[in-house]
Design a protein around this motif. Structure first.
Motif, short mmCIF file in Angstrom:
data_model
loop_
_atom_site.label_atom_id
_atom_site.label_comp_id
_atom_site.label_asym_id
_atom_site.label_seq_id
_atom_site.Cartn_x
_atom_site.Cartn_y
_atom_site.Cartn_z
N ASP A 33 3.59 -1.76 -31.94
CA ASP A 33 3.97 -1.04 -32.97
C ASP A 33 5.50 -0.41 -32.66
O ASP A 33 6.29 0.46 -32.74
CB ASP A 33 3.42 0.61 -33.14
N PRO A 34 6.43 -1.57 -33.66
CA PRO A 34 7.41 -1.91 -32.90
C PRO A 34 8.24 -0.18 -33.42
O PRO A 34 9.38 0.40 -33.11
CB PRO A 34 8.28 -2.63 -34.24
N GLU A 35 7.67 0.44 -34.24
CA GLU A 35 8.35 1.99 -34.84
C GLU A 35 8.43 2.87 -33.85
O GLU A 35 8.89 3.48 -33.35
CB GLU A 35 7.85 2.44 -35.92
N LEU A 36 7.42 2.57 -32.51
CA LEU A 36 7.23 3.46 -31.40
C LEU A 36 8.54 3.41 -30.46
O LEU A 36 8.47 4.58 -29.99
CB LEU A 36 6.12 3.39 -30.77
N TRP A 37 9.21 2.43 -30.57
CA TRP A 37 10.16 2.42 -29.78
C TRP A 37 11.56 1.95 -30.54
O TRP A 37 12.46 1.56 -29.35
CB TRP A 37 9.78 0.37 -29.06
N ARG A 43 11.74 -1.55 -24.63
CA ARG A 43 10.59 -1.00 -25.21
C ARG A 43 9.05 -2.19 -24.70
O ARG A 43 9.76 -2.50 -23.72
CB ARG A 43 10.75 -2.44 -26.55
N ALA A 44 7.88 -1.76 -25.32
CA ALA A 44 6.93 -2.28 -25.35
C ALA A 44 6.02 -2.72 -26.00
O ALA A 44 4.76 -2.06 -26.14
CB ALA A 44 5.94 -0.95 -23.81
N ASP A 45 6.39 -3.45 -27.00
CA ASP A 45 5.92 -3.70 -28.16
C ASP A 45 5.01 -4.80 -28.35
O ASP A 45 5.04 -5.71 -29.76
CB ASP A 45 6.34 -3.46 -29.17
N ASP A 46 5.75 -5.84 -27.17
CA ASP A 46 4.68 -7.00 -27.00
C ASP A 46 4.36 -6.70 -25.76
O ASP A 46 4.46 -5.93 -24.26
CB ASP A 46 6.01 -8.01 -27.10
N LEU A 95 12.79 19.72 -12.69
CA LEU A 95 11.68 18.19 -12.79
C LEU A 95 11.94 17.80 -14.66
O LEU A 95 12.39 18.85 -15.70
CB LEU A 95 10.54 17.78 -12.48
N SER A 96 11.88 16.69 -15.20
CA SER A 96 12.09 16.07 -15.85
C SER A 96 10.82 16.02 -16.69
O SER A 96 10.28 15.41 -16.17
CB SER A 96 13.58 15.48 -16.37
N ILE A 97 10.17 16.54 -18.20
CA ILE A 97 9.02 15.31 -18.57
C ILE A 97 9.59 14.50 -19.31
O ILE A 97 10.65 14.92 -20.78
CB ILE A 97 8.19 16.47 -19.81
N GLY A 98 8.99 13.63 -19.62
CA GLY A 98 10.06 12.32 -20.40
C GLY A 98 8.73 10.80 -20.99
O GLY A 98 7.54 11.24 -20.53
N TYR A 99 9.70 10.02 -21.28
CA TYR A 99 9.63 8.41 -20.85
C TYR A 99 8.26 8.71 -21.90
O TYR A 99 6.73 8.39 -21.06
CB TYR A 99 8.62 7.80 -19.34
N THR A 100 7.39 9.56 -22.80
CA THR A 100 6.71 10.08 -24.41
C THR A 100 6.39 9.22 -24.95
O THR A 100 7.44 9.33 -25.81
CB THR A 100 6.31 11.34 -23.98
N TRP A 101 4.79 8.95 -24.94
CA TRP A 101 5.56 8.23 -26.29
C TRP A 101 3.54 8.33 -27.36
O TRP A 101 2.88 7.97 -25.63
CB TRP A 101 5.80 6.50 -26.17
N LEU A 102 2.96 8.04 -27.88
CA LEU A 102 1.58 8.19 -28.56
C LEU A 102 1.82 7.18 -29.60
O LEU A 102 2.38 6.47 -30.84
CB LEU A 102 1.41 9.19 -28.98
N GLY A 103 0.26 6.22 -29.25
CA GLY A 103 0.00 5.75 -30.76
C GLY A 103 0.26 6.18 -31.96
O GLY A 103 -0.40 7.57 -31.97
N THR A 104 1.03 5.81 -32.94
CA THR A 104 0.64 6.51 -34.32
C THR A 104 -0.41 7.07 -34.45
O THR A 104 -0.47 7.84 -35.18
CB THR A 104 0.96 5.36 -35.25
#
Length: 199
Positions: A33-37, A43-46, A95-104
């Motif tokens: 889903d391009p909106e996630l990125w 990006r990781a949408d393909d 430390l840091s928390i990041g690179y976080t993404w969830l599907g819509t």
């Protein structure tokens, strides 16, 4: 932090386990889903960019820079996204928390809060951190609001902080939670998870 250890974190809603190359198939169902990125550094949408994203995450663990997790939604038993520890500075207990993404489908369901509870608890109570940082693109209003809702303190903006997609320079907003605040947040913002684990 022991990067060779397979860290498993779990509560009634979420399961975090190390991200692996074998997660590629499951992540395709939620990543494209391009909106996630829109506001991420990469990006990781393909298929090609998702494979690169996973490879970079796994290599980050091997290089002791980043510890990536797959997020499993226990209500559906589906892989819902990913998150990471990074910028781990043991000498400074932060430390840091990041690179976080969830599907819509998993956004605004409470899953992100369940995940953050697990990450904060492990950082403060097992790793002995005094400070946990989170950062986001200054344009990412949804991410900033989510950090505020979970009780993180907005500290300021690093102007022209780093390159992001298409070579754009982004302003980065920094949030943090420090150890004395965690003791309050776990009984407030995160009380539903804390209460179940204390029972």
């Amino acid at each position: 932090m022991d990067f060779s250890q397979d860290i498993i974190l779990e509560n009634n809603r979420a399961l975090l386990r190390p991200l692996a190359a074998t997660d590629f198939e499951a992540l395709q169902a939620v990543a494209f889903d391009p909106e996630l990125w829109q506001f991420t550094l990469t990006r990781a949408d393909d298929k090609i960019s998702l494979a690169g994203y996973i490879a970079a995450a796994v290599q980050g663990r091997e290089a002791h820079f980043r510890y990536p997790f797959a997020i499993i939604d226990k209500e559906t038993n589906r892989v819902a996204g990913s998150t990471s520890y990074y910028n781990i500075a043991a000498e400074d207990a932060r430390l840091s928390i990041g690179y976080t993404w969830l599907g819509t489908d998993f956004q605004r369901t409470g899953l992100n809060r369940a995940v953050k509870y697990l990450l904060f608890r492990y950082a403060f109570e097992v790793l002995g951190c005094e400070r946990v940082e989170l950062e986001t693109d200054a344009h990412n209003q949804k991410s900033k609001e989510a950090m505020r809702r979970m009780g993180a303190v907005e500290e300021g903006t690093l102007r022209s902080h780093r390159y992001t997609q298409n070579g754009r320079r982004r302003d980065t907003v920094i949030f943090s939670v420090i150890k004395p605040e965690w003791n309050v947040l776990r009984q407030g913002t995160f009380h539903e998870f804390d209460a179940r684990e204390s029972a």
